[in-house]
Write a protein that holds these residues in place. Sequence first.
Motif, mmCIF file in Angstrom:
data_model
loop_
_atom_site.group_PDB
_atom_site.id
_atom_site.type_symbol
_atom_site.label_atom_id
_atom_site.label_comp_id
_atom_site.label_asym_id
_atom_site.label_seq_id
_atom_site.Cartn_x
_atom_site.Cartn_y
_atom_site.Cartn_z
ATOM 1 N N LEU A 181 -27.716 55.236 -16.863
ATOM 2 C CA LEU A 181 -28.884 54.582 -17.451
ATOM 3 C C LEU A 181 -28.508 53.203 -17.987
ATOM 4 N N ALA A 182 -27.345 53.123 -18.648
ATOM 5 C CA ALA A 182 -26.906 51.854 -19.245
ATOM 6 C C ALA A 182 -26.650 50.797 -18.183
ATOM 7 N N LEU A 183 -25.932 51.159 -17.122
ATOM 8 C CA LEU A 183 -25.614 50.196 -16.059
ATOM 9 C C LEU A 183 -26.879 49.750 -15.338
ATOM 10 N N HIS A 184 -27.732 50.706 -15.017
ATOM 11 C CA HIS A 184 -28.978 50.398 -14.312
ATOM 12 C C HIS A 184 -29.859 49.486 -15.164
ATOM 13 N N TRP A 185 -30.003 49.827 -16.441
ATOM 14 C CA TRP A 185 -30.847 49.023 -17.320
ATOM 15 C C TRP A 185 -30.248 47.633 -17.550
ATOM 16 N N ALA A 186 -28.950 47.573 -17.822
ATOM 17 C CA ALA A 186 -28.320 46.286 -18.106
ATOM 18 C C ALA A 186 -28.463 45.329 -16.927
ATOM 19 N N ALA A 187 -28.244 45.827 -15.717
ATOM 20 C CA ALA A 187 -28.343 44.969 -14.533
ATOM 21 C C ALA A 187 -29.769 44.473 -14.322
ATOM 22 N N ASN A 188 -30.743 45.381 -14.409
ATOM 23 C CA ASN A 188 -32.130 44.994 -14.157
ATOM 24 C C ASN A 188 -32.727 44.179 -15.298
ATOM 25 N N ALA A 189 -32.530 44.643 -16.528
ATOM 26 C CA ALA A 189 -33.148 43.976 -17.678
ATOM 27 C C ALA A 189 -32.505 42.625 -17.952
ATOM 28 N N VAL A 191 -21.764 43.935 -18.481
ATOM 29 C CA VAL A 191 -22.799 43.430 -17.576
ATOM 30 C C VAL A 191 -23.503 42.207 -18.167
ATOM 31 N N VAL A 192 -23.853 42.276 -19.450
ATOM 32 C CA VAL A 192 -24.546 41.155 -20.089
ATOM 33 C C VAL A 192 -23.664 39.909 -20.106
ATOM 34 N N VAL A 193 -22.390 40.070 -20.420
ATOM 35 C CA VAL A 193 -21.468 38.934 -20.429
ATOM 36 C C VAL A 193 -21.321 38.358 -19.018
ATOM 37 N N ALA A 194 -21.193 39.229 -18.017
ATOM 38 C CA ALA A 194 -21.040 38.770 -16.629
ATOM 39 C C ALA A 194 -22.266 37.983 -16.169
ATOM 40 N N ILE A 195 -23.460 38.474 -16.497
ATOM 41 C CA ILE A 195 -24.686 37.777 -16.102
ATOM 42 C C ILE A 195 -24.812 36.450 -16.839
ATOM 43 N N ALA A 196 -24.438 36.427 -18.109
ATOM 44 C CA ALA A 196 -24.488 35.179 -18.876
ATOM 45 C C ALA A 196 -23.548 34.133 -18.282
ATOM 46 N N LEU A 197 -22.366 34.553 -17.868
ATOM 47 C CA LEU A 197 -21.423 33.626 -17.242
ATOM 48 C C LEU A 197 -21.950 33.116 -15.911
ATOM 49 N N ALA A 198 -22.545 34.003 -15.124
ATOM 50 C CA ALA A 198 -23.115 33.597 -13.835
ATOM 51 C C ALA A 198 -24.257 32.611 -14.041
ATOM 52 N N LEU A 199 -25.031 32.829 -15.097
ATOM 53 C CA LEU A 199 -26.159 31.944 -15.393
ATOM 54 C C LEU A 199 -25.695 30.537 -15.749
ATOM 55 N N ALA A 200 -24.475 30.448 -16.266
ATOM 56 C CA ALA A 200 -23.939 29.140 -16.672
ATOM 57 C C ALA A 200 -23.410 28.337 -15.491
ATOM 58 N N ILE A 201 -23.303 28.959 -14.316
ATOM 59 C CA ILE A 201 -22.785 28.275 -13.124
ATOM 60 C C ILE A 201 -23.960 27.936 -12.211
ATOM 61 N N PRO A 202 -24.304 26.660 -12.046
ATOM 62 C CA PRO A 202 -25.510 26.261 -11.294
ATOM 63 C C PRO A 202 -25.698 26.935 -9.935
ATOM 64 N N PRO A 203 -24.686 26.989 -9.048
ATOM 65 C CA PRO A 203 -24.923 27.628 -7.748
ATOM 66 C C PRO A 203 -25.299 29.110 -7.877
ATOM 67 N N LEU A 204 -24.692 29.803 -8.844
ATOM 68 C CA LEU A 204 -25.017 31.212 -9.058
ATOM 69 C C LEU A 204 -26.347 31.358 -9.783
ATOM 70 N N ALA A 249 -21.504 53.846 -22.081
ATOM 71 C CA ALA A 249 -22.715 53.041 -21.991
ATOM 72 C C ALA A 249 -22.582 51.732 -22.754
ATOM 73 N N ALA A 250 -22.019 51.792 -23.957
ATOM 74 C CA ALA A 250 -21.864 50.584 -24.777
ATOM 75 C C ALA A 250 -20.970 49.554 -24.087
ATOM 76 N N VAL A 251 -19.873 50.022 -23.527
ATOM 77 C CA VAL A 251 -18.947 49.113 -22.833
ATOM 78 C C VAL A 251 -19.620 48.518 -21.601
ATOM 79 N N ILE A 252 -20.330 49.341 -20.858
ATOM 80 C CA ILE A 252 -20.998 48.885 -19.632
ATOM 81 C C ILE A 252 -22.026 47.802 -19.931
ATOM 82 N N VAL A 253 -22.864 48.023 -20.941
ATOM 83 C CA VAL A 253 -23.888 47.033 -21.283
ATOM 84 C C VAL A 253 -23.242 45.706 -21.676
ATOM 85 N N LEU A 254 -22.189 45.773 -22.477
ATOM 86 C CA LEU A 254 -21.505 44.552 -22.907
ATOM 87 C C LEU A 254 -20.939 43.787 -21.711
#
Length: 247
Positions: free
Chosen positions: A226-234, A92-105, A85-90
């Motif tokens: 639970l970790a993957l589902h929560w990390a992606a949605n939250a 997912v959060v990093v991946a979403i943060a990187l996507a957020l930094a790219i304007p088209p994404l 769970a700890a690895v998954i949350v880390l």
Amino acid sequence: MTHVPDPRPGSRLVRRRVRYYYLLIALVIVMFAAETTMHYTHYTWSRWIVTITALIAVSLAVGSGLRADDLGLSPRTWARGARWAAVIVLVVVVAIALALAIPPLRDLFLNDAYRELGWALYSAFVLIPLQTVIPEELLFRGVITGALLRRQSVAVTIAAQAVLFGLWHVVSSTGLSAGNDGIGDVVGSGTVGQVLGVVGAVLFTGASGAVFGWLRVTTGSLLPCLALHWAANAAGAVAAAFAWKLG
């Protein structure tokens, strides 16, 4: 009195299995009815109907003989599940943060429901866990997966719960293209855009359900799911708020 053996030795077992599948089908029907009620009503109590359904389903499952192992809740799996769970949350959060930094994404995160950061944070840490993540994981990767594993192979179990999980999102994705500017720009608006949005959501969540199911079977624990589902949605909700601010 002479005991007369059952002329069909396997008949009782067959009846028990048929009854078992009837109960499973009834559970699925009740689940989908609860999800539809929650989506199309605007009462305070209806926001919690899926959560209540999940708690009742777990109670009935335990009463019918499913154990903590079947539900992915055995204490002996907690340590392994927590590491995953700890690895998954880390990740997912990093991946979403990187996507957020790219304007088209970044545009894909423009969800109207999370324009305000305060509401996004409240949703991420209260509503999403209690109304979505925990009840859905208890239902799909807990009760349904645990029940199917007692009668079916791992492959059939993962596939069945994944298909159900994809179909589960038909109702909630009917306004996806209209409520998300980024997705609306991709699939278009109107009836065609709505249909494409629903189909895309079902395919994506069905594939996600397969990943969740694999995690559940591989680790024996519900925690990674639970970790993957929560990390992606939250993280997605919080990212939406930042996307609006950055945009």
